[in-house]
Design a protein around this motif. Structure first.
Motif, PDB file in Angstrom:
ATOM      1  N   THR A  13       0.864  -1.185   0.000  1.00 41.49           N
ATOM      2  CA  THR A  13       0.000   0.000   0.000  1.00 41.49           C
ATOM      3  C   THR A  13       0.899   1.234   0.000  1.00 41.49           C
ATOM      4  O   THR A  13       1.966   1.228   0.623  1.00 41.49           O
ATOM      5  CB  THR A  13      -0.944   0.023   1.210  1.00 41.49           C
ATOM      6  OG1 THR A  13      -0.182  -0.118   2.407  1.00 41.49           O
ATOM      7  CG2 THR A  13      -1.956  -1.103   1.145  1.00 41.49           C
ATOM      8  N   SER A  14       0.460   2.293  -0.696  1.00 41.25           N
ATOM      9  CA  SER A  14       1.328   3.468  -0.839  1.00 41.25           C
ATOM     10  C   SER A  14       0.529   4.724  -1.122  1.00 41.25           C
ATOM     11  O   SER A  14      -0.602   4.677  -1.592  1.00 41.25           O
ATOM     12  CB  SER A  14       2.313   3.236  -1.991  1.00 41.25           C
ATOM     13  OG  SER A  14       1.611   3.131  -3.226  1.00 41.25           O
ATOM     14  N   THR A  15       1.166   5.851  -0.829  1.00 40.26           N
ATOM     15  CA  THR A  15       0.714   7.154  -1.317  1.00 40.26           C
ATOM     16  C   THR A  15       1.869   7.732  -2.129  1.00 40.26           C
ATOM     17  O   THR A  15       3.039   7.534  -1.799  1.00 40.26           O
ATOM     18  CB  THR A  15       0.328   8.115  -0.179  1.00 40.26           C
ATOM     19  OG1 THR A  15       1.435   8.277   0.701  1.00 40.26           O
ATOM     20  CG2 THR A  15      -0.875   7.598   0.593  1.00 40.26           C
ATOM     21  N   GLN A  16       1.517   8.423  -3.200  1.00 34.27           N
ATOM     22  CA  GLN A  16       2.532   8.935  -4.110  1.00 34.27           C
ATOM     23  C   GLN A  16       2.860  10.403  -3.851  1.00 34.27           C
ATOM     24  O   GLN A  16       2.053  11.142  -3.306  1.00 34.27           O
ATOM     25  CB  GLN A  16       2.069   8.783  -5.563  1.00 34.27           C
ATOM     26  CG  GLN A  16       2.015   7.350  -6.024  1.00 34.27           C
ATOM     27  CD  GLN A  16       1.623   7.253  -7.481  1.00 34.27           C
ATOM     28  OE1 GLN A  16       0.769   7.977  -7.966  1.00 34.27           O
ATOM     29  NE2 GLN A  16       2.255   6.330  -8.184  1.00 34.27           N
ATOM     30  N   THR A  17       4.052  10.782  -4.304  1.00 37.08           N
ATOM     31  CA  THR A  17       4.425  12.188  -4.323  1.00 37.08           C
ATOM     32  C   THR A  17       3.742  12.842  -5.521  1.00 37.08           C
ATOM     33  O   THR A  17       3.075  12.171  -6.317  1.00 37.08           O
ATOM     34  CB  THR A  17       5.958  12.339  -4.459  1.00 37.08           C
ATOM     35  OG1 THR A  17       6.363  11.776  -5.713  1.00 37.08           O
ATOM     36  CG2 THR A  17       6.688  11.656  -3.313  1.00 37.08           C
ATOM     37  N   LYS A  18       3.928  14.124  -5.675  1.00 32.73           N
ATOM     38  CA  LYS A  18       3.356  14.825  -6.824  1.00 32.73           C
ATOM     39  C   LYS A  18       4.115  14.522  -8.115  1.00 32.73           C
ATOM     40  O   LYS A  18       3.560  14.580  -9.198  1.00 32.73           O
ATOM     41  CB  LYS A  18       3.323  16.327  -6.563  1.00 32.73           C
ATOM     42  CG  LYS A  18       2.376  16.698  -5.436  1.00 32.73           C
ATOM     43  CD  LYS A  18       2.227  18.195  -5.331  1.00 32.73           C
ATOM     44  CE  LYS A  18       1.413  18.618  -4.139  1.00 32.73           C
ATOM     45  NZ  LYS A  18       0.089  18.065  -4.059  1.00 32.73           N
ATOM     46  N   ASP A  19       5.401  14.189  -8.009  1.00 32.26           N
ATOM     47  CA  ASP A  19       6.234  13.905  -9.179  1.00 32.26           C
ATOM     48  C   ASP A  19       6.227  12.409  -9.460  1.00 32.26           C
ATOM     49  O   ASP A  19       6.943  11.650  -8.817  1.00 32.26           O
ATOM     50  CB  ASP A  19       7.665  14.394  -8.956  1.00 32.26           C
ATOM     51  CG  ASP A  19       8.574  14.086 -10.140  1.00 32.26           C
ATOM     52  OD1 ASP A  19       8.061  13.758 -11.237  1.00 32.26           O
ATOM     53  OD2 ASP A  19       9.800  14.152  -9.970  1.00 32.26           O
ATOM     54  N   VAL A  20       5.399  11.975 -10.401  1.00 33.82           N
ATOM     55  CA  VAL A  20       5.308  10.556 -10.730  1.00 33.82           C
ATOM     56  C   VAL A  20       5.808  10.260 -12.146  1.00 33.82           C
ATOM     57  O   VAL A  20       5.471   9.241 -12.728  1.00 33.82           O
ATOM     58  CB  VAL A  20       3.870  10.027 -10.532  1.00 33.82           C
ATOM     59  CG1 VAL A  20       3.485  10.034  -9.064  1.00 33.82           C
ATOM     60  CG2 VAL A  20       2.868  10.804 -11.357  1.00 33.82           C
ATOM     61  N   ARG A  80      11.440   4.985  -3.527  1.00 34.67           N
ATOM     62  CA  ARG A  80      11.746   5.698  -2.279  1.00 34.67           C
ATOM     63  C   ARG A  80      12.211   7.127  -2.535  1.00 34.67           C
ATOM     64  O   ARG A  80      11.882   8.033  -1.780  1.00 34.67           O
ATOM     65  CB  ARG A  80      12.813   4.934  -1.486  1.00 34.67           C
ATOM     66  CG  ARG A  80      12.274   3.698  -0.780  1.00 34.67           C
ATOM     67  CD  ARG A  80      13.285   3.092   0.167  1.00 34.67           C
ATOM     68  NE  ARG A  80      14.452   2.573  -0.507  1.00 34.67           N
ATOM     69  CZ  ARG A  80      14.567   1.342  -1.002  1.00 34.67           C
ATOM     70  NH1 ARG A  80      13.578   0.490  -0.890  1.00 34.67           N
ATOM     71  NH2 ARG A  80      15.683   0.964  -1.595  1.00 34.67           N
ATOM     72  N   THR A  81      12.992   7.352  -3.588  1.00 35.37           N
ATOM     73  CA  THR A  81      13.541   8.687  -3.820  1.00 35.37           C
ATOM     74  C   THR A  81      12.627   9.589  -4.650  1.00 35.37           C
ATOM     75  O   THR A  81      12.693  10.804  -4.502  1.00 35.37           O
ATOM     76  CB  THR A  81      14.923   8.608  -4.511  1.00 35.37           C
ATOM     77  OG1 THR A  81      14.795   7.907  -5.748  1.00 35.37           O
ATOM     78  CG2 THR A  81      15.933   7.909  -3.634  1.00 35.37           C
ATOM     79  N   ASN A  82      11.754   9.010  -5.498  1.00 36.34           N
ATOM     80  CA  ASN A  82      10.976   9.827  -6.427  1.00 36.34           C
ATOM     81  C   ASN A  82       9.464   9.744  -6.255  1.00 36.34           C
ATOM     82  O   ASN A  82       8.795  10.768  -6.299  1.00 36.34           O
ATOM     83  CB  ASN A  82      11.283   9.447  -7.883  1.00 36.34           C
ATOM     84  CG  ASN A  82      12.719   9.674  -8.262  1.00 36.34           C
ATOM     85  OD1 ASN A  82      13.457  10.350  -7.564  1.00 36.34           O
ATOM     86  ND2 ASN A  82      13.137   9.085  -9.369  1.00 36.34           N
ATOM     87  N   TRP A  83       8.908   8.558  -6.141  1.00 41.94           N
ATOM     88  CA  TRP A  83       7.483   8.375  -6.373  1.00 41.94           C
ATOM     89  C   TRP A  83       6.618   8.210  -5.137  1.00 41.94           C
ATOM     90  O   TRP A  83       5.425   8.484  -5.181  1.00 41.94           O
ATOM     91  CB  TRP A  83       7.243   7.182  -7.290  1.00 41.94           C
ATOM     92  CG  TRP A  83       7.891   7.320  -8.625  1.00 41.94           C
ATOM     93  CD1 TRP A  83       7.887   8.434  -9.420  1.00 41.94           C
ATOM     94  CD2 TRP A  83       8.639   6.340  -9.326  1.00 41.94           C
ATOM     95  NE1 TRP A  83       8.577   8.197 -10.580  1.00 41.94           N
ATOM     96  CE2 TRP A  83       9.056   6.906 -10.553  1.00 41.94           C
ATOM     97  CE3 TRP A  83       9.004   5.027  -9.049  1.00 41.94           C
ATOM     98  CZ2 TRP A  83       9.794   6.221 -11.481  1.00 41.94           C
ATOM     99  CZ3 TRP A  83       9.746   4.331  -9.977  1.00 41.94           C
ATOM    100  CH2 TRP A  83      10.136   4.925 -11.181  1.00 41.94           C
ATOM    101  N   TYR A  84       7.175   7.718  -4.037  1.00 45.49           N
ATOM    102  CA  TYR A  84       6.337   7.420  -2.879  1.00 45.49           C
ATOM    103  C   TYR A  84       6.569   8.397  -1.740  1.00 45.49           C
ATOM    104  O   TYR A  84       7.698   8.660  -1.351  1.00 45.49           O
ATOM    105  CB  TYR A  84       6.579   5.995  -2.360  1.00 45.49           C
ATOM    106  CG  TYR A  84       6.196   4.941  -3.362  1.00 45.49           C
ATOM    107  CD1 TYR A  84       4.911   4.877  -3.878  1.00 45.49           C
ATOM    108  CD2 TYR A  84       7.129   4.012  -3.803  1.00 45.49           C
ATOM    109  CE1 TYR A  84       4.561   3.922  -4.810  1.00 45.49           C
ATOM    110  CE2 TYR A  84       6.784   3.045  -4.733  1.00 45.49           C
ATOM    111  CZ  TYR A  84       5.490   3.001  -5.233  1.00 45.49           C
ATOM    112  OH  TYR A  84       5.150   2.054  -6.148  1.00 45.49           O
ATOM    113  N   HIS A  85       5.468   8.898  -1.224  1.00 46.10           N
ATOM    114  CA  HIS A  85       5.505   9.682   0.010  1.00 46.10           C
ATOM    115  C   HIS A  85       5.568   8.721   1.196  1.00 46.10           C
ATOM    116  O   HIS A  85       6.242   8.970   2.185  1.00 46.10           O
ATOM    117  CB  HIS A  85       4.258  10.569   0.081  1.00 46.10           C
ATOM    118  CG  HIS A  85       4.096  11.283   1.371  1.00 46.10           C
ATOM    119  ND1 HIS A  85       4.920  12.312   1.762  1.00 46.10           N
ATOM    120  CD2 HIS A  85       3.216  11.105   2.380  1.00 46.10           C
ATOM    121  CE1 HIS A  85       4.550  12.727   2.947  1.00 46.10           C
ATOM    122  NE2 HIS A  85       3.528  12.012   3.357  1.00 46.10           N
TER     123      HIS A  85
END
Length: 102
Positions: A13-20, A80-85
Motif C-alpha cells: 500500500t502506498s501514497t505517491q508524491t506529486k512527481d510521478v 523511495r527517492t521519487n514516487w512514494y511519500h
C-alpha cells in the motif's frame, strides 16, 4: 491462484508524491518482470487516494528472490527517492480463498 493449497500474498500500500514521471512505465515493466519470476502466481492492483497492489507467491523464498531481483531493486530505490511519500508492505499466508462471480 492455487486452489486448496497455502500460498502467500504481498500487500503493498502506498501514497505517491506529486512527481510521478516515469512511474507508470516502471510499474508496467515490474509487472512483466514479476510474471517471469519462479513462484509468481498473480497480481491485483488499484489506485485512488492510496495505491494497493497485491501479488501472490508460492513461497516465502519466491518473495525473497523477487525482493532481491536486480531490476526490482532499482525500481524500489526510485520509488523511495521519487514516487512514494509513504508505503507499507505486508506479507501474509493465504490459508483459504473463495469468490463470487455473477
Amino acid at each position: 491462484m492455487k486452489k486448496n493449497n497455502l500460498y502467500y500474498a504481498v500487500i503493498f500500500t502506498s501514497t505517491q508524491t506529486k512527481d510521478v514521471e516515469g512511474y507508470t512505465e516502471m510499474a508496467i515493466q515490474m509487472e512483466h518482470l514479476a510474471k517471469k519470476q519462479k513462484g509468481f502466481l498473480g497480481m491485483e492492483s488499484a489506485r485512488n487516494d492510496i495505491g494497493i497492489t497485491v501479488s501472490y507467491w508460492e513461497s516465502l523464498e519466491a518473495i525473497k528472490n523477487w525482493k532481491q531481483q536486480t531490476d526490482h531493486l532499482v525500481a524500489q530505490q526510485k520509488g523511495r527517492t521519487n514516487w512514494y511519500h509513504w508505503y507499507k508492505v505486508r506479507i501474509c499466508k493465504v490459508e483459504r480463498e473463495y469468490e463470487f462471480f455473477n
